[in-house]
Design a protein around this motif. Structure first.
Motif, PDB file in Angstrom:
ATOM      1  N   GLN A 108      15.685  13.039  -5.609  1.00  0.00           N
ATOM      2  CA  GLN A 108      16.510  13.515  -6.725  1.00  0.00           C
ATOM      3  C   GLN A 108      16.291  12.657  -7.957  1.00  0.00           C
ATOM      4  N   GLY A 109      16.788  13.154  -9.078  1.00  0.00           N
ATOM      5  CA  GLY A 109      16.755  12.379 -10.322  1.00  0.00           C
ATOM      6  C   GLY A 109      15.344  12.144 -10.832  1.00  0.00           C
ATOM      7  N   ASN A 110      15.203  11.110 -11.645  1.00  0.00           N
ATOM      8  CA  ASN A 110      13.911  10.824 -12.258  1.00  0.00           C
ATOM      9  C   ASN A 110      13.459   9.414 -11.871  1.00  0.00           C
ATOM     10  N   ASP A 111      12.311   9.011 -12.395  1.00  0.00           N
ATOM     11  CA  ASP A 111      11.762   7.710 -11.991  1.00  0.00           C
ATOM     12  C   ASP A 111      12.696   6.548 -12.336  1.00  0.00           C
ATOM     13  N   ARG A 112      13.357   6.628 -13.487  1.00  0.00           N
ATOM     14  CA  ARG A 112      14.263   5.525 -13.848  1.00  0.00           C
ATOM     15  C   ARG A 112      15.472   5.473 -12.931  1.00  0.00           C
ATOM     16  N   GLY A 113      15.931   6.686 -12.533  1.00  0.00           N
ATOM     17  CA  GLY A 113      17.095   6.760 -11.655  1.00  0.00           C
ATOM     18  C   GLY A 113      16.869   6.017 -10.343  1.00  0.00           C
ATOM     19  N   GLN A 114      15.630   5.993  -9.887  1.00  0.00           N
ATOM     20  CA  GLN A 114      15.330   5.318  -8.616  1.00  0.00           C
ATOM     21  C   GLN A 114      15.477   3.804  -8.786  1.00  0.00           C
ATOM     22  N   VAL A 115      15.036   3.314  -9.949  1.00  0.00           N
ATOM     23  CA  VAL A 115      15.159   1.878 -10.211  1.00  0.00           C
ATOM     24  C   VAL A 115      16.636   1.496 -10.315  1.00  0.00           C
ATOM     25  N   GLN A 116      17.396   2.383 -10.940  1.00  0.00           N
ATOM     26  CA  GLN A 116      18.844   2.164 -11.025  1.00  0.00           C
ATOM     27  C   GLN A 116      19.443   2.082  -9.617  1.00  0.00           C
ATOM     28  N   ALA A 117      18.942   2.960  -8.723  1.00  0.00           N
ATOM     29  CA  ALA A 117      19.459   2.961  -7.345  1.00  0.00           C
ATOM     30  C   ALA A 117      19.094   1.664  -6.623  1.00  0.00           C
ATOM     31  N   ILE A 118      17.906   1.123  -6.917  1.00  0.00           N
ATOM     32  CA  ILE A 118      17.526  -0.168  -6.320  1.00  0.00           C
ATOM     33  C   ILE A 118      18.471  -1.250  -6.843  1.00  0.00           C
ATOM     34  N   ASN A 119      18.709  -1.195  -8.138  1.00  0.00           N
ATOM     35  CA  ASN A 119      19.634  -2.145  -8.754  1.00  0.00           C
ATOM     36  C   ASN A 119      21.004  -2.110  -8.078  1.00  0.00           C
ATOM     37  N   GLN A 120      21.418  -0.901  -7.649  1.00  0.00           N
ATOM     38  CA  GLN A 120      22.717  -0.751  -7.010  1.00  0.00           C
ATOM     39  C   GLN A 120      22.647  -0.895  -5.483  1.00  0.00           C
ATOM     40  N   LYS A 121      21.494  -1.354  -4.989  1.00  0.00           N
ATOM     41  CA  LYS A 121      21.305  -1.645  -3.566  1.00  0.00           C
ATOM     42  C   LYS A 121      21.382  -0.410  -2.666  1.00  0.00           C
ATOM     43  N   LEU A 122      21.161   0.757  -3.245  1.00  0.00           N
ATOM     44  CA  LEU A 122      21.128   1.956  -2.421  1.00  0.00           C
ATOM     45  C   LEU A 122      19.807   2.012  -1.657  1.00  0.00           C
ATOM     46  N   CYS A 123      18.759   1.485  -2.300  1.00  0.00           N
ATOM     47  CA  CYS A 123      17.469   1.422  -1.625  1.00  0.00           C
ATOM     48  C   CYS A 123      16.729   0.174  -2.099  1.00  0.00           C
ATOM     49  N   ASN A 161       0.874  -1.162   0.000  1.00  0.00           N
ATOM     50  CA  ASN A 161       0.000   0.000   0.000  1.00  0.00           C
ATOM     51  C   ASN A 161       0.915   1.217   0.000  1.00  0.00           C
ATOM     52  N   TYR A 162       0.440   2.345  -0.576  1.00  0.00           N
ATOM     53  CA  TYR A 162       1.261   3.562  -0.522  1.00  0.00           C
ATOM     54  C   TYR A 162       1.582   3.888   0.929  1.00  0.00           C
ATOM     55  N   GLU A 163       0.618   3.581   1.806  1.00  0.00           N
ATOM     56  CA  GLU A 163       0.775   3.885   3.234  1.00  0.00           C
ATOM     57  C   GLU A 163       2.009   3.200   3.825  1.00  0.00           C
ATOM     58  N   ASP A 164       2.358   2.023   3.274  1.00  0.00           N
ATOM     59  CA  ASP A 164       3.480   1.249   3.824  1.00  0.00           C
ATOM     60  C   ASP A 164       4.809   2.007   3.764  1.00  0.00           C
ATOM     61  N   LEU A 165       4.926   2.899   2.750  1.00  0.00           N
ATOM     62  CA  LEU A 165       6.207   3.587   2.563  1.00  0.00           C
ATOM     63  C   LEU A 165       6.608   4.409   3.784  1.00  0.00           C
ATOM     64  N   ALA A 166       5.629   4.711   4.662  1.00  0.00           N
ATOM     65  CA  ALA A 166       5.944   5.499   5.853  1.00  0.00           C
ATOM     66  C   ALA A 166       6.222   4.619   7.061  1.00  0.00           C
ATOM     67  N   LYS A 167       6.090   3.283   6.896  1.00  0.00           N
ATOM     68  CA  LYS A 167       6.295   2.398   8.048  1.00  0.00           C
ATOM     69  C   LYS A 167       7.771   2.279   8.413  1.00  0.00           C
ATOM     70  N   PRO A 168       8.044   2.152   9.724  1.00  0.00           N
ATOM     71  CA  PRO A 168       9.436   2.140  10.206  1.00  0.00           C
ATOM     72  C   PRO A 168      10.290   1.035   9.576  1.00  0.00           C
ATOM     73  N   GLU A 169       9.660  -0.090   9.192  1.00  0.00           N
ATOM     74  CA  GLU A 169      10.470  -1.183   8.633  1.00  0.00           C
ATOM     75  C   GLU A 169      11.186  -0.784   7.343  1.00  0.00           C
ATOM     76  N   TRP A 170      10.744   0.329   6.696  1.00  0.00           N
ATOM     77  CA  TRP A 170      11.389   0.755   5.447  1.00  0.00           C
ATOM     78  C   TRP A 170      12.405   1.864   5.668  1.00  0.00           C
ATOM     79  N   LYS A 171      12.808   2.074   6.902  1.00  0.00           N
ATOM     80  CA  LYS A 171      13.738   3.158   7.200  1.00  0.00           C
ATOM     81  C   LYS A 171      15.015   3.031   6.368  1.00  0.00           C
ATOM     82  N   GLY A 172      15.368   4.138   5.691  1.00  0.00           N
ATOM     83  CA  GLY A 172      16.590   4.129   4.874  1.00  0.00           C
ATOM     84  C   GLY A 172      16.503   3.271   3.638  1.00  0.00           C
ATOM     85  N   ARG A 173      15.286   2.892   3.227  1.00  0.00           N
ATOM     86  CA  ARG A 173      15.172   1.968   2.097  1.00  0.00           C
ATOM     87  C   ARG A 173      14.324   2.495   0.951  1.00  0.00           C
ATOM     88  N   VAL A 174      13.842   3.762   1.067  1.00  0.00           N
ATOM     89  CA  VAL A 174      12.936   4.295   0.047  1.00  0.00           C
ATOM     90  C   VAL A 174      13.636   5.335  -0.817  1.00  0.00           C
TER      91      VAL A 174
END
Lengths: 542, 332
Positions: free
Chosen positions: B191-206, B136-149
């Motif tokens: 920062q960046g654009n929508d694709r940049g975020q996926v790239q960051a996931i790929n690089q384990k930043l989030c 759920n969009y609401e989940d993004l604010a849950k503590p378990e995702w700290k430093g992961r979004v």
């Protein structure tokens, strides 16, 4: 001095020109008065203080770094026997041809955590996460400041270099004879002599920085221009946006004031700019660091971004792209030539008006006509529409009354509006550069022709303008290059099916496909290079 | 110099008067997306399509040009822009059976001033390494995702629209709390654009990010970016409750359109079956016309429930959304 009727005409022309240039900005300011206090106080309570501080911090970082880069490189090139001087001499000008937004896009991509540099480092060292190592964060205010300085320092380099080269060498000799070391001579004689030119260049750099939006956006840095765009495009409140833009204009006012203060007490002129002079011989280690410094600037300001673009172009470019780009390239050149020529002519008139006339407010037209430089391009475009839209409406109404066919939007809907906007925006560059040149001319020269019985106006063309030739040329060149690169005003004001290189590239960047625009980006840089190389050649002949 | 400018002006002026069969488009959409469509239209009808593309200030330009504006049609990539144009009285109603039949009532204005062309979902991308998760969009604010979004700027129209839909669901205070929660979970400043975020996931930043649906398709068809897309799942949020947030790209006719008939013809063409298919295939968006299928790739992501919240409501909450983003200092 100029007097009589001609003087009156000149005065009227100067004031009229300045008024026309400043009119759209004035209209913008007036609209700012009706800003809604509610939105303004919301911003003030939330993000605005941070934006203002960011803006100031950015201006300070860029100011210090670009002076550091520009003055030292200019000094090394003109005063020492640094290796490969003839290459570095013009290589250091080239970053000017690089649009800042392009370099910002390339560098944030390159040095970002997910970018190739850090990725390869991680693979090589087996690091897993950001906690395993330290790497500078490119997307910070400081990162933005460094990149902006890297592309803007050539302003300072060029003007400082010219100033150093045109200095009277007898002063150097005198100072050496009086027992000062070479370093002391530089610090106590050369630098103060070049201060007016450096002050002009720094003010240009600062104004450009204040107006920037696209570059800081890539760095995820929020400044006052962010607030301007937010209020206008987000909240749909143009008046408050104008009020904020007025704040920027105010900052420019202080920049101009600072610049004038900085050279108020400076009046060093010489009739004998001599070349071929005393050169500092560097030791081997000095030679190494001097070269490292200059080459680092050239590499990060120009060669590296260019290399990245070429790599992209090799991978993605096609012949069809080139075909489209050449026709858009001509549009860019056309706009740039109109803009550079008009801005330079205006600058000559206003600068000489200030120099050769007696009235109390003679500096006003010159100063106010430079205000446009700090206005973000889109806001300026808005001001154009606010000014010429109603004028077009009036023209069309008149046409109906006179039963002529309605001409449509002949001012706001054609390249007239674009050229006008660009002239308003870049007049400060032409003004500053030519002012710098005029200050190098000894005041006694103003008096010489009349005393020899030469007609005043004629003396201008035979004496002042030839002496100013190189400044006029640099001014034209700088405006040309800037106009080639300009994006937001052109984007918003252009007529149907009218693309320039910068709008073309923007369209690709905005879809995150710069790769396919790489060849266009190279063309912008290349077109910007032509005049720089030309300038360099003609300078060598002087 | 002056002569030259005058002649250019004269030329442009004549040009505007003489050309008969044409239609003028102000577009927020990138030309390469719409150009193939326009080309097909011109081939079919002989009507030339003139385009200006810009994102910032298009509505303002139209407003300032007033009744002499040459614009016939406006293309936008976001509901808010359409409503802004409508609110400023810059649009005119288009009565067309074809448009009414093609565009479901949910995706056009009640007064026939604007029509959606495609819909796009605001998805949550998640790292494949985490396994399949229902979000759920609401989940993004849950503590378990700290430093992961990861996300792009909160002020981007796509995110603003999402925040507006949250306001409709949770009210202002609830949304502000959500924004503050998400902000404290961010792996890095927006920062960046929508694709940049996926790239960051790929690089384990989030581990998770917000992103529009079509970028997933576009990344998969790009040689270099395929690696990024392959490392994430595309998730349709809130499937067990109100449904995923959907935005539209759309069109409208300018109030003072000089070429009304041609404009209407173009609008009808853009919702026709072949044009809608082109939208689906070239940009991986969901065609608005019933009966036209999404591309095979897009269809493979599965069926989903869309939030039924009327688009007008999202537009209505837009300014409040911006204020909340300021309050949460989301981008700072």
């Amino acid at each position: 001095m100029i007097s009589g009727n001609r003087s009156k005409v000149w005065q009227i022309v100067s004031w009229a020109t300045a008024s026309i240039l400043v009119l759209p900005i004035f209209i913008m300011l007036v609209s700012g008065f009706s800003a809604t206090t509610e939105l303004f106080s919301h911003l003030w309570d939330t993000v605005l203080p941070t934006y203002v501080l960011n803006t100031l911090y950015l201006a300070i970082v860029v100011g210090i770094l670009s002076i550091f880069f520009g003055v030292i490189s200019a000094a090394l090139i003109t005063q020492t026997n640094i290796k490969a001087k003839n290459i570095l001499r013009w290589l250091l000008m080239l970053p000017l041809a690089m649009p800042a937004y392009l370099v910002a896009y390339l560098y944030t991509d390159l040095f970002d955590y997910a970018g190739p540099v850090q990725r390869n480092l991680r693979e090589f060292f087996g690091w897993e996460s950001p906690a395993d190592y330290w790497f500078f964060d490119i997307r910070t205010l400081f990162g933005a400041g460094v990149v902006i300085s890297l592309v803007l320092f050539p302003y300072i380099y060029m003007l400082a270099r010219t100033a150093f080269e045109q200095q009277d060498q007898n002063l150097h000799r005198a100072s050496r004879l009086l027992g000062l070391t070479t370093f002391q001579t530089f610090y106590k004689v050369c630098l103060p002599l070049a201060r007016p030119a450096i002050a002009i260049a720094v003010s240009l750099v600062l104004m450009e920085t204040l107006a920037d939006f696209a570059t800081v956006q890539y760095f995820a840095v929020n400044t006052l221009t962010t607030a301007v765009y937010d209020t206008w495009l987000g909240y749909g409140d143009l008046s408050t946006a104008n009020a904020l833009a007025s704040l920027l204009t105010l900052m420019v006012f202080f920049v101009i004031l600072f610049e004038q203060k900085a050279r108020l007490k400076q009046r060093h002129q010489s009739n004998r700019p001599t070349r071929g002079n005393h050169i500092i011989v560097l030791s081997i280690s000095q030679q190494f660091f001097a070269s490292l410094f200059c080459w680092a600037l050239a590499v990060f300001g120009f060669l590296l971004p260019m290399f990245l673009l070429v790599l992209m172009a090799l991978e993605y470019a096609t012949i069809e792209q080139l075909d489209v780009l050449i026709s858009t390239g001509f549009n860019s050149i056309e706009l740039a030539i109109y803009t550079a020529t008009i801005a330079t002519l205006i600058a000559i008139v206003l600068v000489l008006y200030k120099r050769l006339h007696q009235d109390k407010y003679k500096a006003v037209p010159l100063n106010v006509s430079g205000f446009g430089y700090a206005i973000p391009g889109t806001v300026l475009a808005m001001a154009m529409l606010a000014t010429f839209g109603p004028l077009d409406g009036f023209i069309n109404e008149m046409a109906v009354k006179l039963s002529i066919e309605e001409p449509g939007l002949i001012l706001s809907g054609t390249i007239f509006a674009i050229v006008f906007a660009l002239v308003v925006r870049f007049s400060a560059i032409a003004n500053g550069t030519i002012s710098g040149g005029v200050e190098q001319i000894s005041q006694s020269i103003d008096l010489a022709p009349p005393s020899l019985g030469v007609k005043q106006l004629k003396s201008l063309f035979t004496v002042h303008i030839p002496l100013l030739k190189s400044s006029i040329f640099i001014a034209w060149l700088l405006v040309f290059v800037e106009a080639m690169k300009e994006l937001p005003a052109v984007l918003l004001l252009r007529p149907f099916n009218f693309d320039t290189l910068s709008t073309q590239i923007y369209q690709l960047i905005s879809d995150e496909r710069l790769e396919q625009g790489a060849i266009g980006a190279i063309l912008i840089v290349a077109f910007g290079l032509i005049p720089i190389i030309w300038l360099n050649k003609s300078e060598d002949k002087v | 110099m002056f002569k030259k400018i005058v002649s250019v002006l004269a030329f442009t002026a004549c040009f505007a008067v003489n050309a008969a069969q044409e239609v003028n488009v102000y577009s927020y959409r990138q030309p390469f997306l719409v150009e193939p469509l326009f080309k097909t239209f011109t081939d079919k009808t002989g009507i030339k399509v003139n385009v200006v593309f810009a994102k910032k200030g298009m509505a303002e330009r139209l407003k300032r040009e007033g009744k002499h504006s040459p614009a016939d049609i406006l293309l936008t990539t976001d509901i808010s822009r359409l409503i802004e144009l409508q609110d400023n009285g810059l649009l005119q109603a288009v009565n067309s059976k074809n448009l009414e039949e093609a565009v479901p009532a949910q995706y056009r204005s009640a007064d026939d001033t604007w029509f959606a062309l495609t819909t796009r979902v605001r998805n949550i991308y998640s790292a494949k390494r985490l396994g399949k998760i229902d979000f759920n969009y609401e989940d993004l604010a849950k503590p378990e995702w700290k430093g992961r979004v990861c996300t792009r700027s909160g002020k981007h129209p796509y995110n603003v629209a999402l925040v507006a839909s949250m306001i409709a669901e949770h009210g202002e205070a609830g949304t502000l709390a959500w924004l503050e929660g998400v902000k404290s979970n961010l792996a890095r400043k927006p920062q960046g654009n929508d694709r940049g975020q996926v790239q960051a996931i790929n690089q384990k930043l989030c581990d998770v990010s917000l992103g529009n649906s079509y970028y997933f398709g576009n990344m998969l068809s790009d040689e270099k970016q395929k690696v990024w897309a392959d490392s994430v799942y595309i998730n349709f949020p809130n499937q067990s409750n109100r449904g995923a947030h959907v935005n539209i790209s759309g069109m409208a006719m300018a109030k003072y359109a000089p070429n009304e008939d041609n404009a209407k013809a173009l609008m009808e063409f853009l919702v026709s079956v072949p044009a809608q298919q082109l939208y689906a295939e070239t940009n991986m968006e969901y065609p608005v016309r019933k009966g036209v299928n999404a591309s095979k790739l897009v269809a493979s992501w599965g069926e989903f429930t869309a939030d039924k919240l009327p688009l007008e409501v999202i537009a209505k909450h837009r300014k409040t959304a911006l204020k909340l983003l300021d309050k949460a200092k989301f981008d700072l």
